[in-house]
Design a protein around this motif. Structure first.
Motif, PDB file in Angstrom:
ATOM      1  N   TYR A 111      18.287  -9.298  -0.379  1.00 11.61           N
ATOM      2  CA  TYR A 111      17.492 -10.166  -1.263  1.00 11.61           C
ATOM      3  C   TYR A 111      16.096  -9.611  -1.485  1.00 11.61           C
ATOM      4  CZ  TYR A 111      15.342 -14.432  -3.049  1.00 11.61           C
ATOM      5  OH  TYR A 111      14.681 -15.348  -3.818  1.00 11.61           O
ATOM      6  N   ILE A 112      15.448  -9.204  -0.379  1.00 16.73           N
ATOM      7  CA  ILE A 112      14.056  -8.761  -0.490  1.00 16.73           C
ATOM      8  C   ILE A 112      13.979  -7.451  -1.285  1.00 16.73           C
ATOM      9  CG2 ILE A 112      13.809  -7.377   1.616  1.00 16.73           C
ATOM     10  CD1 ILE A 112      11.445 -10.142   0.482  1.00 16.73           C
ATOM     11  N   TYR A 126       5.401 -12.949  -5.542  1.00 18.38           N
ATOM     12  CA  TYR A 126       5.806 -12.297  -4.295  1.00 18.38           C
ATOM     13  C   TYR A 126       5.987 -10.811  -4.564  1.00 18.38           C
ATOM     14  CZ  TYR A 126       6.496 -16.794  -2.151  1.00 18.38           C
ATOM     15  OH  TYR A 126       6.289 -18.035  -1.640  1.00 18.38           O
ATOM     16  N   GLN A 180       3.091   8.908  -3.121  1.00 18.96           N
ATOM     17  CA  GLN A 180       2.882   8.361  -1.782  1.00 18.96           C
ATOM     18  C   GLN A 180       3.822   7.177  -1.541  1.00 18.96           C
ATOM     19  OE1 GLN A 180      -0.531   5.966  -1.584  1.00 18.96           O
ATOM     20  NE2 GLN A 180      -0.384   5.580   0.594  1.00 18.96           N
ATOM     21  N   VAL A 181       4.622   7.262  -0.475  1.00 15.38           N
ATOM     22  CA  VAL A 181       5.573   6.180  -0.186  1.00 15.38           C
ATOM     23  C   VAL A 181       4.853   5.055   0.557  1.00 15.38           C
ATOM     24  CG1 VAL A 181       7.625   5.518   1.107  1.00 15.38           C
ATOM     25  CG2 VAL A 181       7.566   7.685  -0.113  1.00 15.38           C
ATOM     26  N   VAL A 182       5.025   3.819   0.067  1.00 17.74           N
ATOM     27  CA  VAL A 182       4.384   2.689   0.731  1.00 17.74           C
ATOM     28  C   VAL A 182       5.346   2.036   1.720  1.00 17.74           C
ATOM     29  CG1 VAL A 182       3.484   0.371   0.325  1.00 17.74           C
ATOM     30  CG2 VAL A 182       2.761   2.255  -1.123  1.00 17.74           C
ATOM     31  N   LYS A 183       6.609   1.893   1.306  1.00 13.88           N
ATOM     32  CA  LYS A 183       7.542   1.151   2.154  1.00 13.88           C
ATOM     33  C   LYS A 183       8.979   1.549   1.847  1.00 13.88           C
ATOM     34  CE  LYS A 183       6.398  -3.314   3.222  1.00 13.88           C
ATOM     35  NZ  LYS A 183       6.274  -4.712   2.874  1.00 13.88           N
ATOM     36  N   GLU A 191       6.850   0.093   8.417  1.00 14.36           N
ATOM     37  CA  GLU A 191       5.459  -0.210   8.113  1.00 14.36           C
ATOM     38  C   GLU A 191       5.224  -0.131   6.620  1.00 14.36           C
ATOM     39  OE1 GLU A 191       2.753   2.147  10.299  1.00 14.36           O
ATOM     40  OE2 GLU A 191       3.606   1.601  12.240  1.00 14.36           O
ATOM     41  N   GLY A 192       4.235  -0.888   6.156  1.00  8.86           N
ATOM     42  CA  GLY A 192       3.868  -0.817   4.742  1.00  8.86           C
ATOM     43  C   GLY A 192       2.531  -0.102   4.626  1.00  8.86           C
ATOM     44  N   ASN A 193       2.487   0.913   3.762  1.00  5.49           N
ATOM     45  CA  ASN A 193       1.268   1.715   3.641  1.00  5.49           C
ATOM     46  C   ASN A 193       0.548   1.503   2.325  1.00  5.49           C
ATOM     47  OD1 ASN A 193       1.582   2.973   6.110  1.00  5.49           O
ATOM     48  ND2 ASN A 193       3.088   4.361   5.241  1.00  5.49           N
ATOM     49  N   THR A 198       0.683  -3.032   6.719  1.00  2.82           N
ATOM     50  CA  THR A 198       1.407  -4.139   7.356  1.00  2.82           C
ATOM     51  C   THR A 198       2.534  -3.653   8.243  1.00  2.82           C
ATOM     52  OG1 THR A 198       2.949  -4.225   5.508  1.00  2.82           O
ATOM     53  CG2 THR A 198       1.057  -5.684   5.382  1.00  2.82           C
ATOM     54  N   HIS A 251       6.503  -4.815   8.821  1.00  6.38           N
ATOM     55  CA  HIS A 251       7.513  -5.598   8.104  1.00  6.38           C
ATOM     56  C   HIS A 251       8.625  -5.984   9.082  1.00  6.38           C
ATOM     57  CE1 HIS A 251      10.871  -5.540   4.786  1.00  6.38           C
ATOM     58  NE2 HIS A 251      10.583  -6.750   5.181  1.00  6.38           N
ATOM     59  N   ASN A 270      12.172 -12.559   5.522  1.00  3.97           N
ATOM     60  CA  ASN A 270      11.359 -11.343   5.544  1.00  3.97           C
ATOM     61  C   ASN A 270       9.911 -11.737   5.695  1.00  3.97           C
ATOM     62  OD1 ASN A 270      12.816  -8.625   4.707  1.00  3.97           O
ATOM     63  ND2 ASN A 270      13.846 -10.316   3.708  1.00  3.97           N
ATOM     64  N   ASP A 312       5.757 -10.012   6.312  1.00  4.71           N
ATOM     65  CA  ASP A 312       4.840  -8.888   6.472  1.00  4.71           C
ATOM     66  C   ASP A 312       3.591  -9.368   7.189  1.00  4.71           C
ATOM     67  OD1 ASP A 312       4.590  -6.258   3.976  1.00  4.71           O
ATOM     68  OD2 ASP A 312       6.244  -6.838   5.285  1.00  4.71           O
ATOM     69  N   TRP A 323       2.799 -12.099   3.438  1.00  3.16           N
ATOM     70  CA  TRP A 323       3.756 -12.930   2.705  1.00  3.16           C
ATOM     71  C   TRP A 323       4.974 -13.168   3.593  1.00  3.16           C
ATOM     72  CZ3 TRP A 323       8.492 -10.707   2.266  1.00  3.16           C
ATOM     73  CH2 TRP A 323       8.547  -9.317   2.317  1.00  3.16           C
ATOM     74  N   MET A 324       5.700 -14.256   3.290  1.00  5.59           N
ATOM     75  CA  MET A 324       6.947 -14.555   3.994  1.00  5.59           C
ATOM     76  C   MET A 324       7.903 -15.143   2.984  1.00  5.59           C
ATOM     77  SD  MET A 324       8.976 -17.182   5.309  1.00  5.59           S
ATOM     78  CE  MET A 324       8.071 -18.676   5.597  1.00  5.59           C
ATOM     79  N   LEU A 325       9.162 -14.731   3.059  1.00  8.77           N
ATOM     80  CA  LEU A 325      10.138 -15.265   2.121  1.00  8.77           C
ATOM     81  C   LEU A 325      11.434 -15.551   2.868  1.00  8.77           C
ATOM     82  CD1 LEU A 325       9.988 -15.879  -0.825  1.00  8.77           C
ATOM     83  CD2 LEU A 325      10.789 -13.600  -1.344  1.00  8.77           C
TER      84      LEU A 325
END
Lengths: 153, 456
Positions: free
Chosen positions: A55-56, A117, A141-144, B256-258, B263, B265, B276, B278, B288-290
């Protein structure tokens, strides 16, 4: 040529013809009634791009499309971003024309993305490292990483 | 009988019954079908090529016009004339950008060219506003406008050259899928040409100005998190579990979130749906949360939901939040909250809470606005009184309420305004008047319905 070879060629052509017609009909979904709602368009694109993702992951793909509308290097509208030639494979091969049920998961994911979101924190690119052939995308650049997709700025 | 024998037998029977003519007819049918498909394919390719050519021609026209308008813009000093010219620039840049995006090139080759087109309209509009407000324009800004004009000229030249190549037949747009076969040796593909154009934009300056496409927006840092300590992954997990209560039992680290805000995750799955969340590395706040579980029915009213959300925010360490707008969809209520300081509503400090209307659970949370903007503000000086502000708005409106608020502009700059709620016919408006300058900063339409209260 002998009669036997004639016949053999004939059967080969017939089988080839049947196979072509069958595969053509399977690859291209017939376009159906178009809904002007932005969420429906977004959901159709996300469905084509991230169908098996969690989902996310679907919220993230929708967020990327919305982030592009706010970014100076991309068109300013959702339709402009989605229909930009070559941007999404789901658009190039017609999968985008499959209508999405408003009760489905992907539709809900798109609504969440439109409500702000953004699991990707502003990313404008994503790719599947196992499938992509685009070498340039690796320089971003990769964030996630979510599911099978890497999200990048 | 063996296969070979059967085939021979069939062949014998065919020639006995003079089936050669039949097979010839079948082959002729297949061949004509093939020719028909090929011709149709040619037709489609022509149609696509024509739409590309149309977009390209429009692009060239808009850019040529843009070059001329910009050249005029550098010289003009009369504010009214500049405003008129800048709206022309806006229109032409927009037209160019839209048509550019319809051409079959990948976004790599479009990056700086597209950015230029987005910023040039924005930037000149910004300068014209400065003229209108009698602020002076620095030499630096004039220099940047000149540079933009040079870029427009370069782009225009390159595009005209490409158009010549198109008409002489030495350039093609390529096949529908992918960039295509080159049919003759001296043919150049469109993508190659555009990347040459893009190369000339490599030294394109970073433009920073008061507009939505300015560079500074991508470089903004979260104000609220400044100076907070970084926490470890375990501490982040604890924060996440604290936030979610029982629902957070099975959270697993995902990565991790860059991005702008760093964050951790976490996620968990169940039959009901995924959760989910962060957590920010600095300070351990929930970005955020979902929770994707579906909500089957509505038992709570929107007032109940709002109360639950406020309680939740207070418990999580977000006091003084006032609800602003909300939306009810699929048995969930998404409610926006803004921070209130000394009676002034801070709209940039936004937190969104999603409440499930079956049991009042918090199933969604989003606080990026708050984390990016929240800080104790030194309130802007109020030079305009309430009465003056009310006078300045159109008097066909019936005023219902007036209060103070900070609003974010398109460039993310904040201004303090009087928020005047007024009605005309059956439409409700929110007019924002700057407390220092008395300028009308924004007008919003308020839409009230059983499904929510929204502004556009």
């Amino acid at each position: 040529m002998t009669k036997r070879t004639y016949l053999f060629c004939l059967y080969a052509i017939l089988i080839g013809f049947v196979l072509t017609v069958v595969t053509m009909n399977l690859t291209y979904a017939k376009p159906s009634a178009n809904n002007n709602n932005d969420v429906q368009l977004l959901a159709r694109c996300v469905n084509g791009e991230a169908r098996g993702e969690p989902y996310i992951g679907q919220v993230a793909v929708a967020a990327v499309i919305l982030n592009r509308t706010k970014h100076p290097s991309f068109p300013n509208t959702i339709a402009g971003v989605i229909y930009q030639p070559g941007a999404f494979t789901a658009v190039s091969d017609g999968q985008i024309n499959v209508p999405i049920d408003p009760n489905s998961q992907v539709f809900k994911a798109c609504q969440d993305a439109m409500n702000g979101y953004d699991p990707t924190d502003g990313c404008i690119y994503y790719y599947n490292p196992e499938k992509t052939t685009n070498k340039w995308i690796y320089s971003r650049q990769v964030v996630k990483t979510i599911g099978k997709h890497k999200f990048a700025k | 009988m063996s296969i070979r024998g059967k085939l021979l037998d069939f062949k014998q029977r065919l020639s006995d019954r003079h089936m050669y003519s039949v097979t010839l007819v079948v082959i002729a049918l297949i061949a004509s079908f093939g020719i028909y498909q090929y011709k149709k394919g040619l037709d489609y390719r022509n149609a696509v090529e024509n739409t590309y050519r149309r977009s390209f021609t429009e692009l060239v026209n808009y850019v040529e016009e843009l070059e001329v308008t910009l050249a005029k813009g550098i010289l003009v000093r009369d504010p009214k004339q500049l405003v008129h010219l800048s709206s022309e620039i806006f229109r032409q840049a927009e037209g160019a950008k839209t048509n550019l995006a319809q051409l079959p090139i990948s976004t790599v080759e479009l990056d700086n060219t597209s950015k230029f087109l987005s910023q040039v309209g924005d930037y000149s509009y910004n300068l014209s506003l400065k003229y209108l407000q009698d602020k002076s324009i620095s030499d630096e800004e004039i220099k940047q406008l000149r540079e933009l004009t040079n870029y427009a000229a370069t782009l225009s030249d390159s595009l005209v050259k490409m158009q010549d190549q198109l008409y002489q037949g030495t350039m093609r747009f390529g096949e529908i899928k992918g960039l295509g076969k080159v049919f003759a040796k001296n043919e150049v593909s469109f993508a190659q040409n555009i990347s040459e154009v893009e190369k000339q934009f490599q030294n394109y300056p970073s433009l920073i100005y008061d507009g939505p496409f300015s560079e500074h927006i991508n470089q903004m840092q979260p104000k609220f998190l400044e100076g907070k300590n970084e926490i470890s992954q375990e501490e982040a997990l604890n924060k996440a579990k604290e936030f979610l209560g029982d629902a957070g039992a099975n959270l697993q680290f995902q990565g991790e979130g860059n991005g702008t805000i760093q964050t951790y995750h976490f996620a968990s799955s169940s039959d009901n749906g995924d959760i989910n969340i962060d957590i920010t590395k600095k300070g351990g706040y929930v970005l955020w949360m979902l929770n994707s579980r579906s909500v089957a029915e509505s038992k709570l009213s929107i007032e109940d939901a709002k109360a639950k959300a406020v309680e939740f925010l207070n418990n999580q360490g977000f006091p003084n939040m006032k609800e602003s707008y909300y939306e009810i969809k699929s048995n969930t209520a998404l409610i926006n909250f803004a921070y209130v300081q000394d009676g002034v509503v801070m709209y940039p400090d936004l937190i969104k809470v999603k409440i499930a209307l079956d049991n009042g659970d918090v199933i969604g949370f989003e606080s990026k606005g708050y984390l990016m903007s929240h800080h104790e503000r030194k309130l802007q000086e109020i030079k305009i009184s309430k009465e003056q502000a009310l006078k300045s708005i159109n008097n066909i409106l019936t005023v219902e309420n007036i209060s103070l608020a900070y609003i974010p502009l398109e460039s993310k700059r904040e201004v303090m305004c009087y928020e005047i709620k007024a009605k005309m016919d059956d439409k409700t408006y929110l007019v924002y008047v700057n407390v220092t300058t008395g300028n009308e900063e924004d007008i919003l339409l308020l839409l009230e319905s059983p499904d929510g209260v929204l502004t556009i």
